[in-house]
Design a protein around this motif. Structure first.
Motif, mmCIF file in Angstrom:
data_model
loop_
_atom_site.group_PDB
_atom_site.id
_atom_site.type_symbol
_atom_site.label_atom_id
_atom_site.label_comp_id
_atom_site.label_asym_id
_atom_site.label_seq_id
_atom_site.Cartn_x
_atom_site.Cartn_y
_atom_site.Cartn_z
ATOM 1 N N LYS A 1 0.831 -1.195 0.000
ATOM 2 C CA LYS A 1 0.000 0.000 0.000
ATOM 3 C C LYS A 1 0.873 1.254 0.000
ATOM 4 C CE LYS A 1 -3.381 2.408 2.888
ATOM 5 N NZ LYS A 1 -3.947 2.463 4.254
ATOM 6 N N GLY B 1 1.828 2.234 -3.244
ATOM 7 C CA GLY B 1 0.768 2.619 -4.164
ATOM 8 C C GLY B 1 0.244 1.532 -5.087
ATOM 9 N N ILE C 1 -1.700 -0.931 -4.149
ATOM 10 C CA ILE C 1 -3.063 -1.240 -3.718
ATOM 11 C C ILE C 1 -3.552 -0.128 -2.805
ATOM 12 C CG2 ILE C 1 -2.718 -3.740 -3.804
ATOM 13 C CD1 ILE C 1 -2.307 -3.691 -0.771
ATOM 14 N N LYS C 2 -4.848 -0.116 -2.529
ATOM 15 C CA LYS C 2 -5.341 0.747 -1.465
ATOM 16 C C LYS C 2 -6.195 -0.093 -0.532
ATOM 17 C CE LYS C 2 -9.285 2.482 -4.111
ATOM 18 N NZ LYS C 2 -9.847 3.632 -4.849
ATOM 19 N N SER C 3 -6.442 0.452 0.638
ATOM 20 C CA SER C 3 -7.211 -0.318 1.618
ATOM 21 C C SER C 3 -8.290 0.566 2.216
ATOM 22 C CB SER C 3 -6.285 -0.818 2.723
ATOM 23 O OG SER C 3 -5.846 0.270 3.515
ATOM 24 N N LYS C 4 -9.266 -0.090 2.791
ATOM 25 C CA LYS C 4 -10.304 0.655 3.488
ATOM 26 C C LYS C 4 -10.700 -0.101 4.740
ATOM 27 C CE LYS C 4 -14.575 1.352 2.023
ATOM 28 N NZ LYS C 4 -15.733 1.769 1.182
ATOM 29 N N PHE D 1 -6.664 -3.554 -5.809
ATOM 30 C CA PHE D 1 -5.592 -3.139 -6.712
ATOM 31 C C PHE D 1 -5.834 -1.716 -7.186
ATOM 32 C CE2 PHE D 1 -2.728 -6.476 -8.328
ATOM 33 C CZ PHE D 1 -1.786 -5.678 -8.941
ATOM 34 N N THR D 2 -4.761 -0.921 -7.290
ATOM 35 C CA THR D 2 -4.947 0.436 -7.823
ATOM 36 C C THR D 2 -4.304 0.617 -9.195
ATOM 37 O OG1 THR D 2 -3.036 1.054 -6.502
ATOM 38 C CG2 THR D 2 -5.193 1.697 -5.667
ATOM 39 N N LEU D 3 -3.302 -0.190 -9.499
ATOM 40 C CA LEU D 3 -2.591 -0.031 -10.774
ATOM 41 C C LEU D 3 -3.066 -1.058 -11.798
ATOM 42 C CD1 LEU D 3 1.080 0.457 -9.517
ATOM 43 C CD2 LEU D 3 -0.653 2.186 -9.977
ATOM 44 N N ASP D 4 -2.592 -0.891 -13.007
ATOM 45 C CA ASP D 4 -2.839 -1.893 -14.033
ATOM 46 C C ASP D 4 -1.975 -3.109 -13.717
ATOM 47 O OD1 ASP D 4 -4.089 -2.032 -16.959
ATOM 48 O OD2 ASP D 4 -2.155 -3.084 -16.962
#
Lengths: 142, 142
Positions: free
Chosen positions: A47, A50, A52-55, A64-67
């Motif tokens: 994380k 960058g 991934i992101k988390s909640k 996942f945040t990227l390709d």
DNA sequence: TATAATGTAATATTAAATATTACAGTTTGG
DNA sequence: CCAAACTGTAATATTTAATATTACATTATA
């Protein structure tokens, strides 16, 4: 070497197959066969970088945040295991020319070895890993 | 990975500087800072492969049999640590497509990684290691 | 405001690496 | 020929590293 590197690959591959929703550390840990706290620890590193992101909270988890093809195994290695190839030499005898210098010589060699390994690992992105997983026989049940 | 690989390199480098006489496991263990029994275990592997020979009894010990440039680090790695790069994955969930297949996928990737590493390690023979040790500042005292 | 999640530190447990002990077998020199 | 100095190797003990567990603060949701 600990297995944070392979755990990270496993987790990201898991997330790669759930791009539309968040996955909990519990779900990932069940897939990987390790404790959920460990998943959270490893994923907190990813994380930071960058990938991934988390909640938190109900309905939270990781995503996942990227390709998929933007993350390769060398990136993941450096984050989770850089330096792990280095042998942990015991303190050797400083009064012997071999003992006094071998540690530094090996350090240099293993540094080069790790760089070289990196060139190989750069060839695999998470996309490739997902493809390989899909190509394997066993399609699971969940 | 355990440190048999680096111990083997250390031992062979030690022997390389004593080509005219036998070295005991005690002498090598003092240089390397480990227990002599471990040295004997590691060296028994190298002996099997003909890199060194040994002699029991008074005045016995270990001695190099090949030319220093005939033994490279990849040879030594394979003998002492082949497969050590492979992560020891816990049994993952066979009911998940990732869990069911990741182990095999990683195995294949790490197999390639080890081969690739080999190409790098082949560049270093014991002769080169000895040269590097001699180039280092600290000349020891014994 | 109860519930379901992450974040993270502290501690406990397990597994792997390493050391130690023990002793049998070999070679040498007195 | 026998005591001393080695290797060879198995069995066990110890230490260290990896992993799991517990605990609890924090955040979000319904």
């Amino acid at each position: 070497m600990n297995s944070d590197f392979t755990l990270a690959i496993h987790s990201l591959t898991f997330l790669a197959l759930q791009l539309d929703r968040m996955s909990t550390s519990d779900a990932i840990s069940e897939s990987a066969g390790v404790h959920p706290v460990r998943i959270r620890k490893v994923l907190s590193l990813l994380k930071k970088h960058g990938f991934i992101k988390s909640k938190e909270g109900t309905g939270g988890g990781f995503i996942f945040t990227l390709d998929l093809s933007e993350v390769n195994l060398w990136d993941i290695y450096r984050i989770t295991s850089e330096g792990a190839l280095q042998p942990k030499c015991p303190d050797s005898n400083e009064n012997c020319i071999v003992g006094a210098n071998m540690k530094r010589v090996l350090f240099t060699i293993f540094l080069g070895a790790e760089e070289h390994l990196g060139e190989f690992l750069k060839n695999y992105t998470i996309k490739e890993v997902v493809d390989l997983v899909n190509q394997e026989q066993n399609s699971g049940c969940d």
